[in-house]
Motif scaffolding. Sequence first.
Motif, mmCIF file in Angstrom:
data_model
loop_
_atom_site.group_PDB
_atom_site.id
_atom_site.type_symbol
_atom_site.label_atom_id
_atom_site.label_comp_id
_atom_site.label_asym_id
_atom_site.label_seq_id
_atom_site.Cartn_x
_atom_site.Cartn_y
_atom_site.Cartn_z
ATOM 1 N N GLU A 279 0.790 -1.229 -0.051
ATOM 2 C CA GLU A 279 -0.197 0.122 0.020
ATOM 3 C C GLU A 279 1.046 1.204 0.045
ATOM 4 N N SER A 280 0.292 2.425 -0.377
ATOM 5 C CA SER A 280 0.980 3.623 -0.062
ATOM 6 C C SER A 280 1.819 3.954 1.093
ATOM 7 N N GLU A 281 2.924 4.604 1.112
ATOM 8 C CA GLU A 281 3.545 5.048 2.348
ATOM 9 C C GLU A 281 2.516 5.678 3.238
ATOM 10 N N GLU A 282 1.731 6.608 2.681
ATOM 11 C CA GLU A 282 0.673 7.340 3.670
ATOM 12 C C GLU A 282 -0.226 6.221 4.423
ATOM 13 N N ASP A 283 -0.719 5.492 3.471
ATOM 14 C CA ASP A 283 -1.665 4.116 4.171
ATOM 15 C C ASP A 283 -0.968 3.434 5.257
ATOM 16 N N GLN A 284 0.181 3.115 4.859
ATOM 17 C CA GLN A 284 1.114 2.271 5.864
ATOM 18 C C GLN A 284 1.267 2.996 7.124
ATOM 19 N N HIS A 285 1.695 4.464 6.898
ATOM 20 C CA HIS A 285 1.839 5.100 7.858
ATOM 21 C C HIS A 285 0.644 5.349 8.948
ATOM 22 N N PHE A 286 -0.464 5.605 8.592
ATOM 23 C CA PHE A 286 -1.646 5.469 9.325
ATOM 24 C C PHE A 286 -2.173 4.392 9.912
ATOM 25 N N LEU A 287 -1.709 2.970 9.204
ATOM 26 C CA LEU A 287 -2.050 1.773 9.715
ATOM 27 C C LEU A 287 -1.011 1.561 10.963
ATOM 28 N N ARG A 288 0.141 1.934 10.636
ATOM 29 C CA ARG A 288 1.292 1.913 11.867
ATOM 30 C C ARG A 288 0.776 2.790 13.231
ATOM 31 N N PHE A 289 0.406 3.954 12.781
ATOM 32 C CA PHE A 289 -0.255 4.657 13.746
ATOM 33 C C PHE A 289 -1.299 4.236 14.635
ATOM 34 N N VAL A 290 -2.515 3.649 14.013
ATOM 35 C CA VAL A 290 -3.491 3.149 14.759
ATOM 36 C C VAL A 290 -3.176 1.941 15.486
ATOM 37 N N THR A 291 -2.088 1.276 14.852
ATOM 38 C CA THR A 291 -1.619 -0.037 15.375
ATOM 39 C C THR A 291 -1.060 0.266 16.698
ATOM 40 N N ASN A 292 -0.157 1.235 16.701
ATOM 41 C CA ASN A 292 0.539 1.587 17.921
ATOM 42 C C ASN A 292 0.076 2.566 19.016
ATOM 43 N N TYR A 293 -0.742 3.369 18.476
ATOM 44 C CA TYR A 293 -1.346 4.521 19.508
ATOM 45 C C TYR A 293 -2.904 4.350 19.436
ATOM 46 N N PRO A 294 -3.642 3.335 19.540
ATOM 47 C CA PRO A 294 -5.252 3.469 19.439
ATOM 48 C C PRO A 294 -5.676 3.978 20.536
ATOM 49 N N GLU A 295 -6.761 4.821 20.387
ATOM 50 C CA GLU A 295 -7.670 5.405 21.623
ATOM 51 C C GLU A 295 -8.509 4.187 22.270
ATOM 52 N N PHE A 296 -8.738 3.475 21.419
ATOM 53 C CA PHE A 296 -9.624 2.206 21.908
ATOM 54 C C PHE A 296 -9.560 1.214 20.770
ATOM 55 N N VAL A 297 -9.919 -0.296 21.024
ATOM 56 C CA VAL A 297 -10.066 -1.344 20.352
ATOM 57 C C VAL A 297 -11.317 -2.037 20.858
ATOM 58 N N LEU A 298 -12.467 -2.149 19.911
ATOM 59 C CA LEU A 298 -13.605 -2.661 20.279
ATOM 60 C C LEU A 298 -13.619 -4.014 19.603
ATOM 61 N N LEU A 299 -14.570 -4.933 20.132
ATOM 62 C CA LEU A 299 -14.834 -6.303 19.504
ATOM 63 C C LEU A 299 -16.189 -6.206 18.922
#
Length: 127
Positions: free
Chosen positions: A63-83
């Motif tokens: 994927e684009s570098e921008e998309d990879q950056h945002f995926l890394r960000f949400v993976t490393n710094y989530p506000e919350f993770v719901l099921l």
Amino acid sequence: MKRVNKFEEVEALPMPDTVKAQLLEHLMEPFGSYDATKAFWDEVGTTLYLIEDSDTDATLGQESEEDQHFLRFVTNYPEFVLLLNDDACPWLLAVAIVTMEGGGVYCCAPMNNPSFPVVTLADQAED
């Protein structure tokens, strides 16, 4: 992987209806209505990444570098993770706030996907 930048496009995502209903409910919760949520997404800029069954670390890495950056960000710094519950397979929904105005990045994926973002976020998922 699918990327959605317009709230009205969420309804067309390929996922079980039960999961989609829960997803829409969670996305609209802070705003109170469909129209208010759509207006916020349009004004502030919000993105939802859908990691699909067939996605792997290798395909996500293409994927684009921008998309990879945002995926890394949400993976490393989530506000919350719901099921998000589904009879066939539970899904997760994670969000990270990325702008001062409250713009966010969401990641939604089936829990059985073996990619790094899903495995990492699954440990933090709450019912």
